[in-house]
Design a protein around this motif. Structure first.
Motif, mmCIF file in Angstrom:
data_model
loop_
_atom_site.group_PDB
_atom_site.id
_atom_site.type_symbol
_atom_site.label_atom_id
_atom_site.label_comp_id
_atom_site.label_asym_id
_atom_site.label_seq_id
_atom_site.Cartn_x
_atom_site.Cartn_y
_atom_site.Cartn_z
ATOM 1 N N GLY A 1 -5.407 22.670 -14.204
ATOM 2 C CA GLY A 1 -6.727 22.780 -13.729
ATOM 3 C C GLY A 1 -7.070 24.189 -13.186
ATOM 4 N N MET A 2 -6.402 24.957 -12.916
ATOM 5 C CA MET A 2 -6.507 26.414 -12.739
ATOM 6 C C MET A 2 -7.171 27.129 -14.005
ATOM 7 S SD MET A 2 -3.256 27.153 -10.256
ATOM 8 C CE MET A 2 -3.395 28.882 -10.237
ATOM 9 N N GLU A 3 -6.589 26.784 -15.172
ATOM 10 C CA GLU A 3 -7.136 27.385 -16.305
ATOM 11 C C GLU A 3 -8.414 26.668 -16.780
ATOM 12 O OE1 GLU A 3 -3.661 27.051 -19.089
ATOM 13 O OE2 GLU A 3 -2.463 28.384 -17.896
ATOM 14 N N MET A 4 -8.561 25.284 -16.414
ATOM 15 C CA MET A 4 -9.762 24.665 -16.854
ATOM 16 C C MET A 4 -10.928 25.043 -16.094
ATOM 17 S SD MET A 4 -8.674 20.899 -18.116
ATOM 18 C CE MET A 4 -7.796 20.551 -17.028
ATOM 19 N N MET A 5 -10.618 25.771 -14.755
ATOM 20 C CA MET A 5 -11.702 26.558 -14.137
ATOM 21 C C MET A 5 -12.363 27.670 -14.674
ATOM 22 S SD MET A 5 -9.899 26.573 -10.350
ATOM 23 C CE MET A 5 -11.220 27.132 -9.315
ATOM 24 N N MET A 6 -11.855 28.094 -16.003
ATOM 25 C CA MET A 6 -12.388 29.354 -16.400
ATOM 26 C C MET A 6 -13.590 29.331 -17.166
ATOM 27 S SD MET A 6 -10.670 31.536 -14.762
ATOM 28 C CE MET A 6 -11.452 33.032 -15.591
ATOM 29 N N PRO A 7 -13.991 28.340 -17.902
ATOM 30 C CA PRO A 7 -15.072 27.943 -18.590
ATOM 31 C C PRO A 7 -16.308 27.901 -17.553
ATOM 32 C CG PRO A 7 -13.561 26.552 -19.607
ATOM 33 C CD PRO A 7 -12.924 27.149 -18.531
ATOM 34 N N PHE A 8 -16.056 27.220 -16.512
ATOM 35 C CA PHE A 8 -17.013 27.505 -15.438
ATOM 36 C C PHE A 8 -17.238 28.803 -14.907
ATOM 37 C CE2 PHE A 8 -18.199 27.257 -10.968
ATOM 38 C CZ PHE A 8 -19.687 26.894 -11.083
ATOM 39 N N TRP A 9 -16.066 29.498 -14.729
ATOM 40 C CA TRP A 9 -16.062 30.749 -14.271
ATOM 41 C C TRP A 9 -16.873 31.630 -15.120
ATOM 42 C CZ3 TRP A 9 -15.057 36.086 -15.386
ATOM 43 C CH2 TRP A 9 -14.878 36.778 -14.343
ATOM 44 N N ILE A 10 -16.893 31.640 -16.429
ATOM 45 C CA ILE A 10 -17.621 32.450 -17.496
ATOM 46 C C ILE A 10 -18.944 32.059 -17.499
ATOM 47 C CG2 ILE A 10 -17.837 33.011 -20.054
ATOM 48 C CD1 ILE A 10 -15.270 34.251 -18.958
ATOM 49 N N THR A 11 -19.349 30.924 -17.306
ATOM 50 C CA THR A 11 -20.634 30.661 -17.133
ATOM 51 C C THR A 11 -21.398 30.958 -15.839
ATOM 52 O OG1 THR A 11 -20.286 28.313 -18.277
ATOM 53 C CG2 THR A 11 -22.328 28.428 -16.858
ATOM 54 N N MET A 12 -20.591 30.917 -14.700
ATOM 55 C CA MET A 12 -21.125 31.441 -13.528
ATOM 56 C C MET A 12 -21.301 32.987 -13.499
ATOM 57 S SD MET A 12 -22.320 31.074 -10.469
ATOM 58 C CE MET A 12 -21.770 29.295 -10.240
ATOM 59 N N MET A 13 -20.271 33.859 -14.120
ATOM 60 C CA MET A 13 -20.447 35.284 -14.311
ATOM 61 C C MET A 13 -21.837 35.746 -15.020
ATOM 62 S SD MET A 13 -17.947 37.770 -16.274
ATOM 63 C CE MET A 13 -18.302 37.206 -17.903
ATOM 64 N N ARG A 14 -22.114 34.720 -16.185
ATOM 65 C CA ARG A 14 -23.111 35.034 -17.190
ATOM 66 C C ARG A 14 -24.387 34.868 -16.333
ATOM 67 N NH1 ARG A 14 -20.747 31.953 -22.488
ATOM 68 N NH2 ARG A 14 -19.514 33.692 -23.253
ATOM 69 N N HIS A 15 -24.414 33.710 -15.366
ATOM 70 C CA HIS A 15 -25.581 33.561 -14.571
ATOM 71 C C HIS A 15 -26.078 34.817 -13.434
ATOM 72 C CE1 HIS A 15 -28.468 31.203 -12.032
ATOM 73 N NE2 HIS A 15 -27.624 31.394 -11.094
ATOM 74 N N LEU A 16 -24.845 35.034 -12.835
ATOM 75 C CA LEU A 16 -24.888 35.932 -11.873
ATOM 76 C C LEU A 16 -25.258 37.459 -12.227
ATOM 77 C CD1 LEU A 16 -22.039 34.817 -9.283
ATOM 78 C CD2 LEU A 16 -24.754 34.401 -9.188
#
Length: 218
Positions: free
Chosen positions: A190-205
């Motif tokens: 689960g911790m590793e699967m958080m990263m695609p969302f993290w990348i999406t959020m980084m691009r958004h912010l």
């Protein structure tokens, strides 16, 4: 304490720099002794900072941090040597990010496995603890960059190993109450699967200075 850091990228150098700043002795490990990034870092780090191979970093550290890309972590730790990791806490900071030629992101492995679990299986005599993989490198060592309360996650099989990792994280500035223990190493999925969302959020912010804050009803 002596730390071995496996990996000379931004994450590895950031962690090594903070550990030296805190008064620990660090060997920053790369594939070859002539790695420019490792040697440049050691030249600037002073007497507590050293450059070496993966094997030398693993041998040196009482605690070892895997800061390589998740897609090459098993190979890097194989080069470090199972006998040098045996009996030690091994903090896995990696993420198995795979980018296609068109920039699409996926994970390998995903769903039924994780890099954290793969490392624990490959090194059964090491105490693997997944940590720090859900934030950008500067936030790993300076959580105050982000205002307010926010959380960090850990996962691993050994209670004493996780306690040692908690102590390191608290030295980095993470409040004890901000660190959430998700249980055994299987939680690394689960911790590793958080990263695609993290990348999406980084691009958004447009920046990486953000983190997750978990709120519950109780």
């Amino acid at each position: 304490m002596r730390f071995g850091v496996i990996g000379t990228g931004t994450v590895g150098r950031t962690l090594a720099e903070k550990l030296v700043e805190l008064g620990h002795e660090v060997t920053l490990g790369s594939r070859t002794k002539d790695n420019a990034a490792a040697n440049d870092w050691a030249d600037r780090a002073g007497p507590y900072g050293h450059a070496g191979t993966f094997a030398e970093a693993a041998e040196f550290g009482e605690v070892v941090l895997n800061a390589t890309s998740g897609t090459v972590s098993l190979q890097a730790l194989e080069a470090a040597g199972a006998e040098r990791l045996a009996g030690k806490v091994l903090i896995d900071v990696s993420n198995p990010l795979v980018f296609s030629a068109t920039g699409e992101l996926s994970l390998e492995p995903v769903n039924t496995d994780s890099v954290g679990e793969q490392i624990q299986r490959a090194h059964p005599d090491a105490f693997v603890v997944k940590a720090l993989n859900t934030v950008t490198a500067p936030v790993m060592v300076d959580p105050a960059r982000i205002p307010g309360e926010h959380n960090l996650f850990i996962a691993g099989e050994d209670v004493e190993a996780k306690a040692k990792v908690r102590a390191v994280l608290e030295e980095f500035g993470w409040p004890a109450g901000a660190i959430i223990d998700l249980g055994g190493i299987e939680a690394a999925r689960g911790m590793e699967m958080m990263m695609p969302f993290w990348i999406t959020m980084m691009r958004h912010l447009g920046h990486a200075d953000f983190n997750y804050s978990i709120r519950t009803a109780n």
